[in-house]
Design a protein around this motif. Structure first.
Motif, PDB file in Angstrom:
ATOM      1  N   GLN A   1       0.830  -1.214   0.000  1.00 23.50           N
ATOM      2  CA  GLN A   1       0.000   0.000   0.000  1.00 23.50           C
ATOM      3  C   GLN A   1       0.858   1.254   0.000  1.00 23.50           C
ATOM      4  N   CYS A   2       2.088   1.129   0.464  1.00 24.53           N
ATOM      5  CA  CYS A   2       2.972   2.288   0.564  1.00 24.53           C
ATOM      6  C   CYS A   2       3.597   2.667  -0.770  1.00 24.53           C
ATOM      7  N   LEU A   3       3.426   1.839  -1.765  1.00 29.14           N
ATOM      8  CA  LEU A   3       4.034   2.129  -3.064  1.00 29.14           C
ATOM      9  C   LEU A   3       3.059   2.919  -3.919  1.00 29.14           C
ATOM     10  N   SER A   4       3.534   4.017  -4.460  1.00 34.40           N
ATOM     11  CA  SER A   4       2.628   4.844  -5.269  1.00 34.40           C
ATOM     12  C   SER A   4       2.734   4.525  -6.752  1.00 34.40           C
ATOM     13  N   ARG A   5       3.771   3.770  -7.157  1.00 32.29           N
ATOM     14  CA  ARG A   5       3.929   3.459  -8.577  1.00 32.29           C
ATOM     15  C   ARG A   5       3.972   1.954  -8.783  1.00 32.29           C
ATOM     16  N   PRO A   6       3.188   1.411  -9.731  1.00 33.44           N
ATOM     17  CA  PRO A   6       3.157  -0.046  -9.954  1.00 33.44           C
ATOM     18  C   PRO A   6       4.529  -0.615 -10.302  1.00 33.44           C
ATOM     19  N   GLU A   7       5.357   0.161 -11.033  1.00 31.64           N
ATOM     20  CA  GLU A   7       6.669  -0.357 -11.434  1.00 31.64           C
ATOM     21  C   GLU A   7       7.603  -0.576 -10.233  1.00 31.64           C
ATOM     22  N   ASP A   8       7.232   0.016  -9.082  1.00 28.87           N
ATOM     23  CA  ASP A   8       8.050  -0.166  -7.878  1.00 28.87           C
ATOM     24  C   ASP A   8       7.791  -1.527  -7.222  1.00 28.87           C
ATOM     25  N   MET A   9       6.685  -2.166  -7.596  1.00 25.75           N
ATOM     26  CA  MET A   9       6.281  -3.428  -6.970  1.00 25.75           C
ATOM     27  C   MET A   9       7.364  -4.501  -7.114  1.00 25.75           C
ATOM     28  N   LYS A  10       7.886  -4.660  -8.338  1.00 27.85           N
ATOM     29  CA  LYS A  10       8.901  -5.683  -8.605  1.00 27.85           C
ATOM     30  C   LYS A  10      10.147  -5.434  -7.747  1.00 27.85           C
ATOM     31  N   THR A  11      10.602  -4.170  -7.731  1.00 30.74           N
ATOM     32  CA  THR A  11      11.779  -3.804  -6.932  1.00 30.74           C
ATOM     33  C   THR A  11      11.509  -4.057  -5.452  1.00 30.74           C
ATOM     34  N   ALA A  12      10.304  -3.693  -5.000  1.00 31.11           N
ATOM     35  CA  ALA A  12       9.948  -3.861  -3.587  1.00 31.11           C
ATOM     36  C   ALA A  12       9.988  -5.329  -3.194  1.00 31.11           C
ATOM     37  N   LEU A  13       9.476  -6.187  -4.073  1.00 27.34           N
ATOM     38  CA  LEU A  13       9.475  -7.621  -3.771  1.00 27.34           C
ATOM     39  C   LEU A  13      10.903  -8.174  -3.727  1.00 27.34           C
ATOM     40  N   GLN A  14      11.756  -7.674  -4.625  1.00 30.58           N
ATOM     41  CA  GLN A  14      13.157  -8.107  -4.637  1.00 30.58           C
ATOM     42  C   GLN A  14      13.860  -7.673  -3.350  1.00 30.58           C
ATOM     43  N   VAL A  15      13.587  -6.434  -2.932  1.00 35.06           N
ATOM     44  CA  VAL A  15      14.193  -5.907  -1.701  1.00 35.06           C
ATOM     45  C   VAL A  15      13.704  -6.727  -0.500  1.00 35.06           C
ATOM     46  N   TYR A  16      12.401  -7.016  -0.501  1.00 35.42           N
ATOM     47  CA  TYR A  16      11.829  -7.800   0.605  1.00 35.42           C
ATOM     48  C   TYR A  16      12.466  -9.188   0.663  1.00 35.42           C
ATOM     49  N   LYS A  17      12.608  -9.815  -0.508  1.00 31.41           N
ATOM     50  CA  LYS A  17      13.230 -11.144  -0.601  1.00 31.41           C
ATOM     51  C   LYS A  17      14.663 -11.085  -0.072  1.00 31.41           C
ATOM     52  N   LEU A  18      15.392 -10.018  -0.457  1.00 33.73           N
ATOM     53  CA  LEU A  18      16.771  -9.837   0.018  1.00 33.73           C
ATOM     54  C   LEU A  18      16.816  -9.658   1.530  1.00 33.73           C
ATOM     55  N   SER A  19      15.855  -8.891   2.070  1.00 31.29           N
ATOM     56  CA  SER A  19      15.844  -8.644   3.520  1.00 31.29           C
ATOM     57  C   SER A  19      15.619  -9.951   4.281  1.00 31.29           C
ATOM     58  N   LEU A  20      14.755 -10.840   3.725  1.00 29.37           N
ATOM     59  CA  LEU A  20      14.522 -12.138   4.356  1.00 29.37           C
ATOM     60  C   LEU A  20      15.789 -12.999   4.297  1.00 29.37           C
ATOM     61  N   GLU A  21      16.454 -12.936   3.144  1.00 26.50           N
ATOM     62  CA  GLU A  21      17.700 -13.694   2.943  1.00 26.50           C
ATOM     63  C   GLU A  21      18.774 -13.225   3.938  1.00 26.50           C
ATOM     64  N   ILE A  22      18.903 -11.905   4.098  1.00 28.94           N
ATOM     65  CA  ILE A  22      19.891 -11.329   5.032  1.00 28.94           C
ATOM     66  C   ILE A  22      19.571 -11.760   6.459  1.00 28.94           C
ATOM     67  N   LYS A  23      18.263 -11.708   6.809  1.00 31.80           N
ATOM     68  CA  LYS A  23      17.831 -12.096   8.161  1.00 31.80           C
ATOM     69  C   LYS A  23      18.181 -13.572   8.430  1.00 31.80           C
ATOM     70  N   ARG A  24      17.934 -14.434   7.419  1.00 31.84           N
ATOM     71  CA  ARG A  24      18.219 -15.862   7.535  1.00 31.84           C
ATOM     72  C   ARG A  24      19.722 -16.096   7.732  1.00 31.84           C
ATOM     73  N   LEU A  25      20.552 -15.366   6.932  1.00 31.22           N
ATOM     74  CA  LEU A  25      22.006 -15.502   7.036  1.00 31.22           C
ATOM     75  C   LEU A  25      22.519 -15.036   8.389  1.00 31.22           C
ATOM     76  N   GLN A  26      21.911 -13.962   8.913  1.00 31.47           N
ATOM     77  CA  GLN A  26      22.317 -13.451  10.220  1.00 31.47           C
ATOM     78  C   GLN A  26      21.991 -14.457  11.334  1.00 31.47           C
ATOM     79  N   GLN A  27      20.804 -15.116  11.202  1.00 36.87           N
ATOM     80  CA  GLN A  27      20.410 -16.099  12.202  1.00 36.87           C
ATOM     81  C   GLN A  27      21.333 -17.316  12.172  1.00 36.87           C
ATOM     82  N   GLU A  28      21.759 -17.700  10.964  1.00 37.94           N
ATOM     83  CA  GLU A  28      22.685 -18.815  10.823  1.00 37.94           C
ATOM     84  C   GLU A  28      24.029 -18.491  11.449  1.00 37.94           C
ATOM     85  N   ARG A  29      24.464 -17.243  11.269  1.00 35.34           N
ATOM     86  CA  ARG A  29      25.747 -16.799  11.793  1.00 35.34           C
ATOM     87  C   ARG A  29      25.744 -16.744  13.316  1.00 35.34           C
ATOM     88  N   ASP A  30      24.626 -16.300  13.875  1.00 34.02           N
ATOM     89  CA  ASP A  30      24.500 -16.180  15.331  1.00 34.02           C
ATOM     90  C   ASP A  30      24.375 -17.565  15.922  1.00 34.02           C
TER      91      ASP A  30
END
Length: 159
Positions: free
Chosen positions: A130-159
């Motif tokens: 809902q925070c995205l005002s442009r449809p073309e941002d959706m793809k980028t937002a999903l990629q960023v979200y996927k990356l954030s989950l990946e980073i979180k997973r890697l951090q948990q593995e490291r800890d």
């Protein structure tokens, strides 16, 4: 008496045998001539008023936006309005004027991405979309979200 002009100069280009005075005007660098470049004096009267030298302003650079009047050069006291692209907001004055010294007044604004209220720290879920005002941002937002989950997973593995 020959009419002087601010930010410019004139030269007498009259012919030697003529009873008419002819003045040729020229502006300093950064100024443009407005009016007749040559004026003549006959029977104690000037053919027209002396021209004026008006300041030139360069086209302001606006990232993620555009100008109400699009030119390479503007003349004092020209005024332009800055319009930002969709999703971007004006930071500074939206209306600027070419001033006497060839600069824009007030300062040229910037177009910055607007963070919608309540979206500052949204990381996931439908609210993020809902925070995205442009449809073309959706793809980028999903990629960023996927990356954030990946980073979180890697951090948990490291800890």
């Amino acid at each position: 008496m020959s009419p002087n002009v601010a930010h410019g100069s004139h030269e007498d280009v009259s012919s030697l045998l003529s009873f008419t005075t002819v003045l040729q005007y020229e502006c300093d660098e950064g100024y443009v001539l407005v009016g007749e470049a040559k004026i003549t004096c006959r029977n104690s009267r000037w053919s027209s008023l002396a021209p004026r030298c008006k300041a030139l302003c360069l086209k302001p650079e606006i990232g993620n936006g555009n100008l109400s009047v699009d030119k390479d050069l503007y003349v004092k006291p020209e005024n332009v309005t800055v319009q930002c692209d969709s999703g971007y907001g004006v930071v500074g004055s939206q209306s600027i004027t070419c001033s006497e010294n060839g600069t824009w007044y007030p300062e040229v604004p910037k177009c910055e991405w607007e963070v919608h209220q309540g979206c500052e720290q949204v990381l996931a879920g439908s609210k993020f979309m809902q925070c995205l005002s442009r449809p073309e941002d959706m793809k980028t937002a999903l990629q960023v979200y996927k990356l954030s989950l990946e980073i979180k997973r890697l951090q948990q593995e490291r800890d």
